[in-house]
Structure formats: structure tokens, C-alpha cells
Design an enzyme around this catalytic site. Structure first.
Site, mmCIF file in Angstrom:
data_model
loop_
_atom_site.group_PDB
_atom_site.id
_atom_site.type_symbol
_atom_site.label_atom_id
_atom_site.label_comp_id
_atom_site.label_asym_id
_atom_site.label_seq_id
_atom_site.Cartn_x
_atom_site.Cartn_y
_atom_site.Cartn_z
ATOM 1 N N SER A 110 -67.457 -7.935 -14.599
ATOM 2 C CA SER A 110 -66.767 -8.802 -15.550
ATOM 3 C C SER A 110 -67.442 -8.581 -16.885
ATOM 4 O O SER A 110 -68.555 -8.057 -16.960
ATOM 5 C CB SER A 110 -66.943 -10.267 -15.139
ATOM 6 O OG SER A 110 -66.601 -11.136 -16.201
ATOM 7 N N TYR A 117 -71.968 -17.368 -12.004
ATOM 8 C CA TYR A 117 -71.055 -16.231 -12.188
ATOM 9 C C TYR A 117 -71.696 -15.166 -13.074
ATOM 10 O O TYR A 117 -71.670 -13.969 -12.760
ATOM 11 C CB TYR A 117 -69.759 -16.764 -12.812
ATOM 12 C CG TYR A 117 -68.623 -15.776 -12.879
ATOM 13 C CD1 TYR A 117 -67.761 -15.588 -11.801
ATOM 14 C CD2 TYR A 117 -68.371 -15.040 -14.037
ATOM 15 C CE1 TYR A 117 -66.703 -14.703 -11.871
ATOM 16 C CE2 TYR A 117 -67.314 -14.151 -14.119
ATOM 17 C CZ TYR A 117 -66.477 -13.983 -13.032
ATOM 18 O OH TYR A 117 -65.428 -13.110 -13.099
HETATM 19 P P1 NAD Z 1 -58.163 -14.098 -7.513
HETATM 20 O O1 NAD Z 1 -58.591 -15.490 -7.233
HETATM 21 O O2 NAD Z 1 -56.746 -13.804 -7.887
HETATM 22 O O3 NAD Z 1 -58.543 -13.142 -6.310
HETATM 23 C C1 NAD Z 1 -59.753 -13.237 -5.637
HETATM 24 C C2 NAD Z 1 -59.623 -12.530 -4.308
HETATM 25 O O4 NAD Z 1 -60.859 -12.673 -3.594
HETATM 26 C C3 NAD Z 1 -58.535 -13.137 -3.404
HETATM 27 O O5 NAD Z 1 -57.920 -12.113 -2.663
HETATM 28 C C4 NAD Z 1 -59.337 -14.062 -2.491
HETATM 29 O O6 NAD Z 1 -58.705 -14.309 -1.244
HETATM 30 C C5 NAD Z 1 -60.594 -13.221 -2.317
HETATM 31 N N1 NAD Z 1 -61.731 -13.990 -1.850
HETATM 32 C C6 NAD Z 1 -62.287 -15.114 -2.366
HETATM 33 N N2 NAD Z 1 -63.317 -15.513 -1.602
HETATM 34 C C7 NAD Z 1 -63.414 -14.617 -0.589
HETATM 35 C C8 NAD Z 1 -64.276 -14.487 0.519
HETATM 36 N N3 NAD Z 1 -65.262 -15.354 0.784
HETATM 37 N N4 NAD Z 1 -64.083 -13.443 1.373
HETATM 38 C C9 NAD Z 1 -63.081 -12.564 1.154
HETATM 39 N N5 NAD Z 1 -62.233 -12.636 0.110
HETATM 40 C C10 NAD Z 1 -62.410 -13.660 -0.744
HETATM 41 O O7 NAD Z 1 -59.168 -13.617 -8.657
HETATM 42 P P2 NAD Z 1 -59.192 -12.351 -9.622
HETATM 43 O O8 NAD Z 1 -59.156 -12.870 -11.002
HETATM 44 O O9 NAD Z 1 -58.227 -11.304 -9.196
HETATM 45 O O10 NAD Z 1 -60.686 -11.865 -9.358
HETATM 46 C C11 NAD Z 1 -61.008 -10.645 -8.748
HETATM 47 C C12 NAD Z 1 -62.350 -10.163 -9.272
HETATM 48 O O11 NAD Z 1 -62.244 -9.909 -10.664
HETATM 49 C C13 NAD Z 1 -63.474 -11.194 -9.107
HETATM 50 O O12 NAD Z 1 -64.673 -10.549 -8.737
HETATM 51 C C14 NAD Z 1 -63.600 -11.780 -10.501
HETATM 52 O O13 NAD Z 1 -64.879 -12.261 -10.747
HETATM 53 C C15 NAD Z 1 -63.288 -10.552 -11.347
HETATM 54 N N6 NAD Z 1 -62.881 -10.854 -12.720
HETATM 55 C C16 NAD Z 1 -61.784 -11.611 -12.987
HETATM 56 C C17 NAD Z 1 -61.450 -11.855 -14.307
HETATM 57 C C18 NAD Z 1 -60.241 -12.645 -14.677
HETATM 58 O O14 NAD Z 1 -60.090 -12.932 -15.874
HETATM 59 N N7 NAD Z 1 -59.379 -13.015 -13.776
HETATM 60 C C19 NAD Z 1 -62.232 -11.341 -15.338
HETATM 61 C C20 NAD Z 1 -63.344 -10.598 -15.015
HETATM 62 C C21 NAD Z 1 -63.661 -10.344 -13.703
#
Ligand code: NAD
Length: 256
Positions: free
Chosen positions: A138, A151
Site C-alpha cells: 500500500s 496497517y
Molecule cells: P477487499 O476488502 O475488497 O478484499 C480483501 C480480500 O481479502 C477479500 O477477498 C477478503 O475475503 C480477503 N480476506 C480478508 N481477511 C481474510 C483472511 N483472514 N483470510 C483470507 N482472506 C481474507 O479489500 P481490497 O481493498 O481489495 O484490499 C486488498 C489488498 O489491497 C489489501 O492487502 C489492502 O491492504 C490493499 N490495499 C487496498 C487499498 C484500497 O484503497 N482499497 C489501497 C492500498 C492497499
């Protein structure tokens, strides 16, 4: 480009993980999905792209379940060639109010799970002298924001793990890199939009604007599709010697 390769994407039932899985599938990779919630919809979306797809529901906070998932992937498709460590959760609170169990869960799911999946994937990648490990960190792997202690700590840890994984395999065909998105409008961020809307008495659209205005000069969300294309680049031949980078897609967040 990726015919004959197998990609395992953790946390790919939603958001960025599903976007990356689809982009890799479009290049011909067979896919192992993971994550909570509905798996049938995502499975069908990947299958519609004409590749084989399997699903394992490992809880990424548990080492034993990650071990079972990696074994399942090897039993199903032979080995994992591309590992995308993407599963992640968020919790927002000041340090002194931060629930201890949320801290533990964020470190386990956002950081320690990447260590486990990586250590289990490396032997087969090294044996075939080709592999790609892509850690979805991130922008919070590079800079901090208030109220996101766990985080930010986990994501800085992921960037560090990325560098060490890249270095330990630098003379092999196995690369490791991190992707550092700014705001992406997934369920994880929609929760933060909802909290802002409630706290400031704003509409959903107004709250999105406030969120972007605070951090992103582009005033645009990055999309899972754009992040998927960056993952495809890391998997391409042009990515052969890209090692240990933390590549931002952040609308100018860290250029300020
Ligand atoms: P999201 O909530 O849409 O997806 C998260 C995924 O992780 C889902 O499939 C969920 O079921 C899974 N998950 C959560 N806990 C779990 C567990 N204990 N075991 C297995 N699977 C689990 O979120 P997202 O925004 O797509 O996030 C995905 C990644 O991207 C994360 O690591 C997040 O930190 C990172 N990220 C997101 C953003 C953003 O703005 N959305 C920005 C930077 C980084």
C-alpha cells in the site's frame, strides 16, 4: 503470455485481488482463488476467461490453513508459479484506543501471511527457476497516516519482506516486488467513506471527494484493473530483472 503458469492470489473473492486474478487469467494463467464470502461468483468470472480455476478458503491469519492451501494448489495444478499476497484488512483508531485483537489480526493477515505463503511457494519456484511473488502492500508501506498504526506497520513490513525476498533470490529467475496503491474504491475503502460520511454529515459522493482531496492530487481512485495490469507487467519478460521495488499507483500521493 502466461499459458501453463499457475497464479495463486490470496484475498481474491473481492476488490484488488479479484482484479489481479482476472488480469492474470486474461493472460492465460490458471488461477487459485482464496478469500471469504461468495466464491462461486468470482470462480465463474475467471472460468469465463477460458482458464482453469480452483478455490481454497484458507483463513490467512492461520499458518496451518495457509499450509493446507499451498498443498491444495500444488496437488491441483502441480505448483504455484505466481504468488500474489493480497489478503488484507483495515482498522482505524488512535493507538491508545486500538483494540489489541485488531492489531494482532492486521499483523497476521496483512504481513505474516505473506511470509508463510512465500516460504512455502519458494522451493518449487526455485526448482523451476521461474517465479513471481507480488506483494500487495500500500502507499501505507511508504508513508504513514494517523489512526492506521497496525496497517502502516504491517505494510512497511511487507515492503521490507519484499526487498529481502528479492535479494535472497536475486541470482535466480524468481522475482519479488510490491505494489503500493493509493485509494482504490473497494469494500475496504467504502467502509472508510461511510465512516467519513457519517462523521461529517456528507453524502457518499461528497465523502469520496473529501477522502481523495486529503491525499490524492489526481482526485481519482486507482482501479483493480489498473493494478492487475501492473501485476501482468511484473510477470512479463520485461519484469525479469525488476527486483525488490515498491511501485506506487497513487495519483501523486507520495509525490507531494
Ligand atoms: P477487499 O476488502 O475488497 O478484499 C480483501 C480480500 O481479502 C477479500 O477477498 C477478503 O475475503 C480477503 N480476506 C480478508 N481477511 C481474510 C483472511 N483472514 N483470510 C483470507 N482472506 C481474507 O479489500 P481490497 O481493498 O481489495 O484490499 C486488498 C489488498 O489491497 C489489501 O492487502 C489492502 O491492504 C490493499 N490495499 C487496498 C487499498 C484500497 O484503497 N482499497 C489501497 C492500498 C492497499
Amino acid at each position: 503470455m502466461l499459458q501453463g503458469k499457475t497464479a495463486l492470489v490470496t484475498g481474491s473473492t473481492s476488490g484488488i485481488g479479484l482484479g489481479i486474478a482476472k488480469a492474470l487469467a486474461k493472460q492465460g494463467a490458471q488461477i487459485v482463488l482464496n478469500g471469504f464470502g461468495d466464491a462461486e461468483g468470482p470462480k465463474a468470472e475467471i472460468a469465463a476467461l477460458g482458464v482453469k480455476v480452483a478455490y481454497h478458503g484458507a483463513d490467512m491469519s492461520k499458518a496451518s490453513e495457509i499450509e493446507a492451501m499451498m498443498k491444495f494448489a500444488a496437488d491441483t495444478f502441480g505448483r504455484v508459479d505466481i504468488l500474489v499476497n493480497n489478503a488484507g484488512i483495515q482498522h482505524v483508531a488512535k493507538i491508545e484506543d486500538f483494540p489489541v485483537e485488531r492489531w494482532d489480526a492486521i499483523i497476521a493477515i496483512n504481513l505474516t501471511s505473506a511470509f508463510h505463503a512465500t516460504r512455502l511457494a519458494l522451493p518449487a519456484m526455485k526448482a523451476s527457476n521461474w517465479g513471481r511473488i507480488i506483494n500487495v502492500a500500500s502507499i501505507h508501506g511508504l508513508v504513514g497516516s494517523a489512526e492506521k498504526s497496525a496497517y502502516v506497520a504491517a505494510k512497511h513490513g511487507v515492503v521490507g519482506l519484499t526487498k529481502v525476498t528479492a535479494l535472497e533470490n536475486a541470482t535466480t529467475g524468481v522475482t519479488c516486488n510490491a505494489i503500493c496503491p493509493g485509494w482504490v474504491l473497494t469494500p475496504l475503502v467504502q467502509k472508510q467513506v461511510d465512516a467519513k460520511a457519517a462523521a461529517m454529515g456528507l453524502s457518499n459522493e461528497e465523502a469520496k471527494k473529501v477522502l481523495l482531496q486529503e491525499k490524492e492530487p489526481s482526485m481519482q481512485f486507482t482501479t483493480p484493473e489498473e493494478l492487475g495490469e501492473l501485476a501482468v507487467f511484473f510477470c512479463s519478460a520485461a519484469g525479469n530483472n525488476v527486483r525488490g521495488v515498491a511501485w506506487n499507483m497513487d495519483g501523486g500521493w507520495t509525490a507531494q
